[in-house]
Motif scaffolding. Structure first.
Motif, PDB file in Angstrom:
ATOM      1  N   GLU A 178       0.818  -1.215   0.000  1.00  0.00           N
ATOM      2  CA  GLU A 178       0.000   0.000   0.000  1.00  0.00           C
ATOM      3  C   GLU A 178       0.852   1.265   0.000  1.00  0.00           C
ATOM      4  O   GLU A 178       0.431   2.310  -0.482  1.00  0.00           O
ATOM      5  CB  GLU A 178      -0.937   0.028   1.217  1.00  0.00           C
ATOM      6  CG  GLU A 178      -1.936  -1.086   1.260  1.00  0.00           C
ATOM      7  CD  GLU A 178      -1.392  -2.366   1.902  1.00  0.00           C
ATOM      8  OE1 GLU A 178      -0.308  -2.345   2.522  1.00  0.00           O
ATOM      9  OE2 GLU A 178      -2.053  -3.399   1.742  1.00  0.00           O
TER      10      GLU A 178
ATOM     11  N   THR B 235      -2.080   7.332  -2.860  1.00  0.00           N
ATOM     12  CA  THR B 235      -3.353   7.099  -2.184  1.00  0.00           C
ATOM     13  C   THR B 235      -3.634   5.617  -2.331  1.00  0.00           C
ATOM     14  O   THR B 235      -3.916   5.156  -3.445  1.00  0.00           O
ATOM     15  CB  THR B 235      -4.491   7.928  -2.827  1.00  0.00           C
ATOM     16  OG1 THR B 235      -4.146   9.303  -2.783  1.00  0.00           O
ATOM     17  CG2 THR B 235      -5.799   7.693  -2.099  1.00  0.00           C
TER      18      THR B 235
ATOM     19  N   ARG C  82      -8.689   1.489  -2.401  1.00  0.00           N
ATOM     20  CA  ARG C  82      -9.763   1.304  -1.424  1.00  0.00           C
ATOM     21  C   ARG C  82      -9.933  -0.185  -1.166  1.00  0.00           C
ATOM     22  O   ARG C  82     -10.015  -0.978  -2.101  1.00  0.00           O
ATOM     23  CB  ARG C  82     -11.054   1.901  -1.983  1.00  0.00           C
ATOM     24  CG  ARG C  82     -12.175   2.016  -1.003  1.00  0.00           C
ATOM     25  CD  ARG C  82     -13.337   2.793  -1.596  1.00  0.00           C
ATOM     26  NE  ARG C  82     -13.845   2.203  -2.820  1.00  0.00           N
ATOM     27  CZ  ARG C  82     -14.842   1.327  -2.883  1.00  0.00           C
ATOM     28  NH1 ARG C  82     -15.441   0.941  -1.778  1.00  0.00           N
ATOM     29  NH2 ARG C  82     -15.245   0.835  -4.038  1.00  0.00           N
TER      30      ARG C  82
ATOM     31  N   ASN D  90     -15.072  -3.773   0.588  1.00  0.00           N
ATOM     32  CA  ASN D  90     -16.007  -3.707   1.695  1.00  0.00           C
ATOM     33  C   ASN D  90     -16.787  -5.021   1.711  1.00  0.00           C
ATOM     34  O   ASN D  90     -17.491  -5.350   0.760  1.00  0.00           O
ATOM     35  CB  ASN D  90     -16.947  -2.511   1.495  1.00  0.00           C
ATOM     36  CG  ASN D  90     -17.934  -2.362   2.619  1.00  0.00           C
ATOM     37  OD1 ASN D  90     -18.486  -3.335   3.116  1.00  0.00           O
ATOM     38  ND2 ASN D  90     -18.169  -1.122   3.001  1.00  0.00           N
TER      39      ASN D  90
END
Length: 89
Positions: free
Chosen positions: A68, A73, A76, A79
């Motif tokens: 990462e 950035t 994501r 989820n």
């Protein structure tokens, strides 16, 4: 505009020969040209251009960081709730 990756900065901290050798090694790992690798390294934030996960993992190992950390950035995370709410065919 911010770049997607900070790998160029890390390559710049190496000796010139090491940086050039690593760029060439990345291209060989991907089976692509150094120009193609350069386009990915210079991709702006939000670009769909990306390195294969194997390359990211190997670069993270080389630079002694988490995968990462190679992104300005980080991507994501998936989820779990969204994943299980997807309708299946």
């Amino acid at each position: 505009m911010q770049k997607k990756f900070n790998i160029n900065d890390r390559l710049g901290n190496l000796k010139a020969k090491e940086g050039a050798a690593l760029r060439k090694a990345i291209a060989l790992m991907m089976g692509r040209t150094r120009e193609h690798v350069s386009r990915i390294l210079n991709a702006p934030e939000g670009s769909v251009k990306d390195f294969p996960s194997e390359v990211i993992i190997r670069l993270a190992d080389f630079f002694e960081c988490n995968p990462e950390e190679l992104y300005n950035t980080p991507p994501r995370p998936i989820n779990k709730e969204d994943l299980f709410n997807v309708e299946h065919d």
